[in-house]
Motif scaffolding. Structure first.
Motif, mmCIF file in Angstrom:
data_model
loop_
_atom_site.group_PDB
_atom_site.id
_atom_site.type_symbol
_atom_site.label_atom_id
_atom_site.label_comp_id
_atom_site.label_asym_id
_atom_site.label_seq_id
_atom_site.Cartn_x
_atom_site.Cartn_y
_atom_site.Cartn_z
ATOM 1 N N MET A 1 0.839 -1.191 0.000
ATOM 2 C CA MET A 1 0.000 0.000 0.000
ATOM 3 C C MET A 1 0.876 1.243 0.000
ATOM 4 O O MET A 1 1.860 1.333 0.749
ATOM 5 C CB MET A 1 -0.901 0.017 1.235
ATOM 6 C CG MET A 1 -1.900 -1.122 1.302
ATOM 7 S SD MET A 1 -3.224 -0.951 0.102
ATOM 8 C CE MET A 1 -3.966 0.596 0.639
ATOM 9 N N TYR A 2 0.531 2.178 -0.871
ATOM 10 C CA TYR A 2 1.191 3.484 -0.913
ATOM 11 C C TYR A 2 0.119 4.569 -0.950
ATOM 12 O O TYR A 2 -0.980 4.348 -1.454
ATOM 13 C CB TYR A 2 2.080 3.607 -2.155
ATOM 14 C CG TYR A 2 3.233 2.647 -2.185
ATOM 15 C CD1 TYR A 2 4.374 2.869 -1.418
ATOM 16 C CD2 TYR A 2 3.193 1.512 -2.987
ATOM 17 C CE1 TYR A 2 5.444 1.986 -1.450
ATOM 18 C CE2 TYR A 2 4.258 0.622 -3.023
ATOM 19 C CZ TYR A 2 5.377 0.863 -2.252
ATOM 20 O OH TYR A 2 6.431 -0.005 -2.287
ATOM 21 N N ASN A 3 0.454 5.758 -0.466
ATOM 22 C CA ASN A 3 -0.527 6.837 -0.397
ATOM 23 C C ASN A 3 -0.362 7.852 -1.527
ATOM 24 O O ASN A 3 -0.484 9.047 -1.313
ATOM 25 C CB ASN A 3 -0.444 7.538 0.963
ATOM 26 C CG ASN A 3 -1.080 6.706 2.060
ATOM 27 O OD1 ASN A 3 -2.038 5.967 1.811
ATOM 28 N ND2 ASN A 3 -0.545 6.799 3.253
ATOM 29 N N LEU A 4 -0.122 7.369 -2.724
ATOM 30 C CA LEU A 4 -0.001 8.274 -3.868
ATOM 31 C C LEU A 4 -1.316 8.967 -4.188
ATOM 32 O O LEU A 4 -1.326 10.082 -4.715
ATOM 33 C CB LEU A 4 0.488 7.501 -5.104
ATOM 34 C CG LEU A 4 1.881 6.864 -5.019
ATOM 35 C CD1 LEU A 4 2.207 6.172 -6.335
ATOM 36 C CD2 LEU A 4 2.937 7.909 -4.705
ATOM 37 N N LEU A 5 -2.428 8.308 -3.906
ATOM 38 C CA LEU A 5 -3.751 8.857 -4.242
ATOM 39 C C LEU A 5 -4.503 9.305 -2.996
ATOM 40 O O LEU A 5 -5.737 9.399 -2.999
ATOM 41 C CB LEU A 5 -4.574 7.818 -5.014
ATOM 42 C CG LEU A 5 -3.984 7.365 -6.345
ATOM 43 C CD1 LEU A 5 -4.855 6.287 -6.985
ATOM 44 C CD2 LEU A 5 -3.820 8.544 -7.295
ATOM 45 N N ASP A 6 -3.775 9.602 -1.944
ATOM 46 C CA ASP A 6 -4.389 10.057 -0.699
ATOM 47 C C ASP A 6 -5.270 11.277 -0.958
ATOM 48 O O ASP A 6 -4.870 12.219 -1.648
ATOM 49 C CB ASP A 6 -3.285 10.407 0.305
ATOM 50 C CG ASP A 6 -3.846 10.691 1.682
ATOM 51 O OD1 ASP A 6 -4.838 10.063 2.058
ATOM 52 O OD2 ASP A 6 -3.279 11.568 2.365
#
Length: 400
Positions: free
Chosen positions: A1-6
Motif C-alpha cells: 500500500m502506498y498513499n499516492l492517491l491520498d
C-alpha cells in the motif's frame, strides 16, 4: 500500500472481476474506494473459491483496502442514496448498465464535473464475460493443439480491463483538473480484447496471411521456445528472446556442432534470426530434447542460469504459494489475519514497488455494510438519527 492517491474518494458499484479490479488498484495506491452493494452482498459476494463456511476468498481479495456501504438497491430510496453518494464524491467506477438509474447523464445532472468509468461487455451494451469475449476474438482456437478449442482459466480481459479502467479514471481526473469538465469513459471487454489482439499484430497477421495462426501447443510463436523434460522428469519451459541467449543456450548444452549441421543442411544461420529458429523448430527441437533429457533438473538449471537463459519449471499454484521468492520473501505480501473469512494468509498489496517510499501492509476487505454509517455521515452529512431510521427501515445495512 502506498498513499499516492491520498485524498481521492471513489464510489464503486460493481461485481465480478474487471470493475472491482479497477477499484482495488486505486485503493492499493491510497485512494479511498467505497464499494456500494446490495444489503447482504451483490451477485459475486459468495463466488468461489470459498472457505468451508462459504466465505468468498475471491471477494475478500478483490476488495482489499476498500470500504463498504450496504443499501437496498431494489428500493427507490436506496437507489437515490447511491446516486447522491456518486454526486457528492465526483468519481465513480461501475459495471452497471449504461442506461438506467446509474447512467452518467442522469448522475451528471447535478454534478457536471462527474467522472464515470463504466466497464461493459460489448460496446452496444450487450452482456459479455471474459470467457465469451475470449472465444469471440479467436484465442482458444490457436491455443493448444486441437482439434477442440482450449479455454484458459486466467480472466485476462477482465484483468486488463480493470487495469485500463484505473488508468482511465486518473486520466479523466487529470483532464477535469485542467478544464473543469467531467466525462464518462466506457471500456467494453470486447474492445479491450480485440484492441489488444490488434496491438499485438494479430489482426494484421491474419489479414496479411489470409489464414489463422497454426496451433503450436507449448511452442512460442516466432521464437525458439518450448517445454522440455529433464532426466528426472521435470518439465521446464525455455524461451530464447535475444541472440546472445541463443548462443549461450547452444554452448551450455554442448550443441554447437549439431546446430551447425542443421544450418548447413537447411542453408541458413540461426545466430541472428528469431524467425529462422522458429521456422526450423522441427529440426532443432529433437537436439534440445536429447540434451536436456540427459540432464537432471538441477544440472540443467545450473547450466542455464550461468548462461543467462530464461527458464522455469512447471509448478502448481500450491507450490507457488510455498515459494519464498514468489510469496514468503516477496514484499508485496504481508500477513493478514483480519480477513472477513477469518482465514489468515499472505495478502497482496500494491503490485508496484516504490523504493523511495515505505510500503504499508495490505489491508483487509470490509464486511458488507461495515462503513455505512461513517460514509453516510461524512459524504452525505446525515445525522446519526437519520441514519438510524434508514437502518431501521431496511434501506441501509450495517455489518453484523
Amino acid at each position: 500500500m502506498y498513499n499516492l492517491l491520498d485524498g481521492l474518494r471513489i464510489i464503486e458499484a460493481s461485481s465480478f472481476v474487471a470493475s472491482p479490479t479497477a477499484g482495488l488498484y486505486c485503493a492499493q495506491f491510497g485512494a479511498e474506494v467505497i464499494r456500494v452493494d446490495q444489503i447482504g452482498g451483490g451477485p459475486d459476494y459468495h463466488r468461489w473459491p470459498v472457505t468451508d463456511a462459504k466465505d468468498s476468498l475471491y471477494w475478500e481479495n478483490l476488495n482489499r483496502a476498500k470500504k463498504s456501504v450496504a443499501l437496498d438497491l431494489a428500493s427507490p430510496k436506496g437507489r437515490e442514496m447511491l446516486q447522491e453518494l456518486v454526486r457528492a464524491t465526483g468519481q465513480f467506477i461501475t459495471n452497471f448498465p449504461a442506461d438506467g438509474f446509474l447512467s452518467h447523464a442522469k448522475l451528471a445532472e447535478r454534478r457536471a464535473d462527474l467522472v464515470t468509468v463504466r466497464i461493459m461487455g460489448w460496446a452496444d451494451g450487450a452482456p459479455a464475460l471474459d470467457y465469451t469475449v475470449n472465444n469471440a476474438v479467436g484465442y482458444p482456437l490457436i491455443t493448444g493443439q486441437g482439434p477442440e478449442p482450449v479455454n484458459h482459466v486466467l480472466p485476462a480481459w477482465d484483468l486488463l480491463t480493470g487495469a485500463y479502467a484505473a488508468f482511465a479514471m486518473l486520466a479523466a481526473i487529470r483532464k477535469r483538473e485542467q478544464t473543469g469538465i467531467g466525462s464518462e469513459v466506457r471500456i467494453p471487454l470486447s474492445d479491450v480484447a480485440i484492441g489488444t489482439a490488434a496491438n499485438l499484430g494479430g489482426l494484421a497477421e491474419v489479414l496479411h496471411n489470409n489464414a489463422d495462426r497454426p496451433r503450436l501447443g507449448n511452442a512460442v510463436y516466432g521464437l525458439f521456445g518450448r517445454d522440455f523434460v529433464t532426466k528426472d522428469s521435470v518439465r521446464t519451459m525455455i524461451v530464447v528472446v535475444t541472440h546472445r541467449q541463443w548462443a549461450n543456450l547452444v554452448a551450455a548444452l554442448g550443441l554447437r556442432s549439431a546446430v551447425e549441421a542443421v544450418e548447413t543442411q537447411e542453408g541458413v544461420s540461426f545466430a541472428a534470426d528469431d524467425g529462422l529458429r522458429f521456422e526450423h523448430r522441427r529440426g532443432l527441437f529433437p537436439l534440445f530434447e536429447k540434451a536436456i533429457g540427459a540432464l537432471s533438473y538441477d544440472q540443467m538449471e545450473a547450466k542455464l542460469d550461468e548462461a543467462g537463459v530464461v527458464h522455469s519449471a512447471y509448478r502448481t499454484m500450491w507450490e507457488a504459494a510455498h515459494n519464498p521468492r514468489l510469496v514468503g520473501d516477496n514484499p508485496i505480501f504481508s500477513a493478514c489475519s483480519a480477513n472477513p473469512s477469518g482465514f489468515a494468509y499472505p495478502a497482496a498489496g500494491a503490485l508496484g514497488t516504490i523504493p523511495q517510499m515505505e510500503r504499508s501492509d495490505a489491508k483487509p476487505a470490509p464486511r458488507n455494510g461495515q462503513h455505512s454509517e461513517e460514509i453516510l455521515s461524512t459524504a452525505l452529512g446525515l445525522s446519526s438519527g437519520e441514519i438510524a431510521r434508514l437502518i431501521d427501515s431496511g434501506t441501509v445495512g450495517i455489518a453484523k
